[in-house]
Design an enzyme around this catalytic site. Structure first.
Site, short mmCIF file in Angstrom:
data_model
loop_
_atom_site.label_atom_id
_atom_site.label_comp_id
_atom_site.label_asym_id
_atom_site.label_seq_id
_atom_site.Cartn_x
_atom_site.Cartn_y
_atom_site.Cartn_z
N HIS A 35 1.17 -1.40 0.31
CA HIS A 35 0.01 -0.17 -0.07
C HIS A 35 0.47 1.09 0.19
O HIS A 35 0.53 2.49 0.09
CB HIS A 35 -0.79 0.16 1.08
CG HIS A 35 -1.98 0.80 1.40
ND1 HIS A 35 -3.85 0.52 1.10
CD2 HIS A 35 -2.31 1.38 -0.10
CE1 HIS A 35 -4.85 1.10 1.15
NE2 HIS A 35 -4.12 1.42 -0.29
N ASP B 209 -10.28 -1.15 3.78
CA ASP B 209 -8.39 -1.40 4.29
C ASP B 209 -9.38 -1.87 5.45
O ASP B 209 -9.75 -1.38 6.18
CB ASP B 209 -8.35 -0.11 4.75
CG ASP B 209 -6.20 -1.20 4.74
OD1 ASP B 209 -6.26 -2.07 5.39
OD2 ASP B 209 -5.69 -0.20 3.81
N HIS C 189 -6.92 -1.31 7.89
CA HIS C 189 -6.08 -0.11 8.54
C HIS C 189 -6.09 0.74 8.21
O HIS C 189 -6.56 0.95 7.19
CB HIS C 189 -4.62 -1.33 8.34
CG HIS C 189 -4.26 -1.91 9.10
ND1 HIS C 189 -4.70 -2.85 7.76
CD2 HIS C 189 -4.26 -2.63 9.38
CE1 HIS C 189 -4.41 -4.19 8.06
NE2 HIS C 189 -3.87 -3.90 9.51
N ASP D 6 -4.03 3.10 7.50
CA ASP D 6 -2.78 3.42 7.14
C ASP D 6 -2.45 5.26 7.52
O ASP D 6 -2.07 6.01 6.98
CB ASP D 6 -2.94 3.19 5.63
CG ASP D 6 -2.60 1.65 5.13
OD1 ASP D 6 -2.43 0.62 6.57
OD2 ASP D 6 -3.13 1.13 4.25
N HIS E 68 3.45 1.39 4.54
CA HIS E 68 2.43 0.64 3.74
C HIS E 68 1.43 1.67 4.76
O HIS E 68 0.56 1.89 4.66
CB HIS E 68 2.44 -0.60 3.44
CG HIS E 68 2.10 -1.29 4.52
ND1 HIS E 68 2.05 -3.32 4.35
CD2 HIS E 68 2.57 -1.59 5.84
CE1 HIS E 68 2.34 -3.55 5.43
NE2 HIS E 68 2.21 -2.39 6.38
N ASP F 241 -7.66 -2.69 -0.82
CA ASP F 241 -6.33 -3.45 0.18
C ASP F 241 -7.20 -4.44 0.17
O ASP F 241 -7.82 -4.71 0.76
CB ASP F 241 -6.34 -2.96 1.48
CG ASP F 241 -4.73 -2.71 2.59
OD1 ASP F 241 -4.48 -4.44 2.47
OD2 ASP F 241 -4.24 -2.92 2.76
N ASP G 159 -7.04 -6.81 2.88
CA ASP G 159 -6.78 -7.29 4.22
C ASP G 159 -7.88 -6.60 4.24
O ASP G 159 -8.69 -6.70 5.40
CB ASP G 159 -5.92 -6.92 4.71
CG ASP G 159 -5.96 -5.43 5.24
OD1 ASP G 159 -6.29 -4.76 5.36
OD2 ASP G 159 -4.63 -5.14 5.15
N GLU H 299 -1.04 -5.19 -1.99
CA GLU H 299 -1.37 -6.08 -0.85
C GLU H 299 -0.91 -7.18 -1.33
O GLU H 299 -0.80 -8.29 0.10
CB GLU H 299 -2.02 -6.13 0.26
CG GLU H 299 -1.19 -3.63 1.10
CD GLU H 299 0.04 -4.32 2.01
OE1 GLU H 299 0.31 -5.32 2.17
OE2 GLU H 299 0.40 -2.72 1.73
#
Ligand code: MG
Ligand code: MG
Length: 311
Positions: free
Chosen positions: A100, A127, A129, A131, A144, A230, A232, A275
């Site tokens: 990312h 995502d 996260h 980030d 990332h 992403d 994830d 990712e």
């Protein structure tokens, strides 16, 4: 639509190797063919290559000793920002990551294009996260985890990365699927103005009201819309090919629904697929799923879906 595939084999931002095989996996999973089947013109621009990094001793460093891969990431930021700006002139770019940290380059490049067109840039961040770390707050040191902070113009990158000339306004950012946030990020994001629709909100309200309200704002301001997906974001059971799995992610149908609604809006003007780590994948399963999600984003309807045995 004229789609430009841009490989971004970035892996220094993730703290483990393997994401550099992502662009190749998307090609092997048939991304270009799928988009062409949907009636799009597809141009594959190959992979972006960063400039050689400075030799040891002259490498870019930062006061936070945890920060990893700063010189390599800086080279990618410059190369990807330029590529994003250039290719978005007459194509809708799809950036095939790569971790990312590639968004540290793609989003500023797209933002420069949007500014030139006199249109505000909106951002959908799918995502687990946020980030939202800066070079000063990151504990893992994996870059990332920093692009959202950088592209929205947070301080904490001075002297390491180029100044962000066209920051994305935080109130034009929508995050969906969030379920893993560090303490420093939580504090910063709460006062940022970024709209965060976390997994609890997804569970309680679904995603449609949030997404429709966000898209109404894009329409009201005649904005461009960059989507950053992403791996994830997804439930690890269906998308194992990523180094940062977090349980409780978006389901197959939730993810496709988001893609279909984004497509129907007609606003999406650029996309990051990030990712994917083919080294961790199971017989291309995650790569195929990401290609399928891209297909929904570019117009595949539920009724178009081929029956396929589960691999
Ligand atoms: Mg991410
Ligand atoms: Mg993530």
């Amino acid at each position: 639509m004229r789609c430009g595939l841009v490989g971004a084999p970035v892996q220094h931002g993730s703290g483990r190797l393997g994401c550099d095989m992502g662009p190749s996996a998307y090609r092997a999973a048939g991304l270009a063919r799928v988009l062409a089947t949907l009636g799009h013109e597809v141009i594959d621009f190959g992979d972006v290559a960063p400039a050689p990094t400075a030799p040891p001793g002259r490498a870019v460093t930062h006061a936070n000793p945890a920060v990893k891969g700063l010189s390599e990431t800086l080279a990618w930021v410059e190369a990807l920002s330029e590529a994003a700006y250039r290719i978005s002139a007459d194509c809708l770019p799809l950036f095939l990551g790569g971790d990312h940290s590639l968004a540290l380059g793609t989003v500023p490049g797209i933002a420069r294009r949007a500014a030139e067109r006199g249109r505000p840039l909106f951002l959908i961040w799918l995502d687990a996260h946020t980030d939202y770390h800066t070079l000063e707050t990151t504990v893992s040191g994996n870059l990332h985890g920093t692009p959202m902070a950088y592209v929205t113009g947070r301080s904490g990158f001075e002297g390491a990365f180029p100044p962000v000339l066209h920051p994305v306004a935080p109130h034009r950012v929508g995050m969906i699927g969030i379920r893993s946030v560090d303490g420093a990020e939580r504090v910063a994001i709460a006062s940022s103005g970024i709209a965060v629709h976390d997994m609890r909100a997804m569970d309680e309200e679904g995603v449609v009201p949030f997404l429709r309200a966000f898209l109404d704002r894009v329409e009201a301001e005649n904005g461009l819309l960059h989507v950053s997906l992403d791996v994830d974001f997804l439930e690890p059971d269906i998308a194992p090919g990523v180094g940062t799995t977090v349980p409780g992610g978006a389901t197959f149908r939730e993810a496709h629904l988001i893609m279909e609604i984004l497509h129907d809006s007609g606003f999406v003007s650029s996309l990051d697929l990030v990712e994917l780590n083919p080294f961790l994948d199971e017989r291309g399963r995650t790569a195929f799923l990401m290609v399928d999600l891209a297909a929904s984003l570019f117009g595949r309807r539920v009724l178009d879906r081929p029956t396929r045995s589960y691999v």
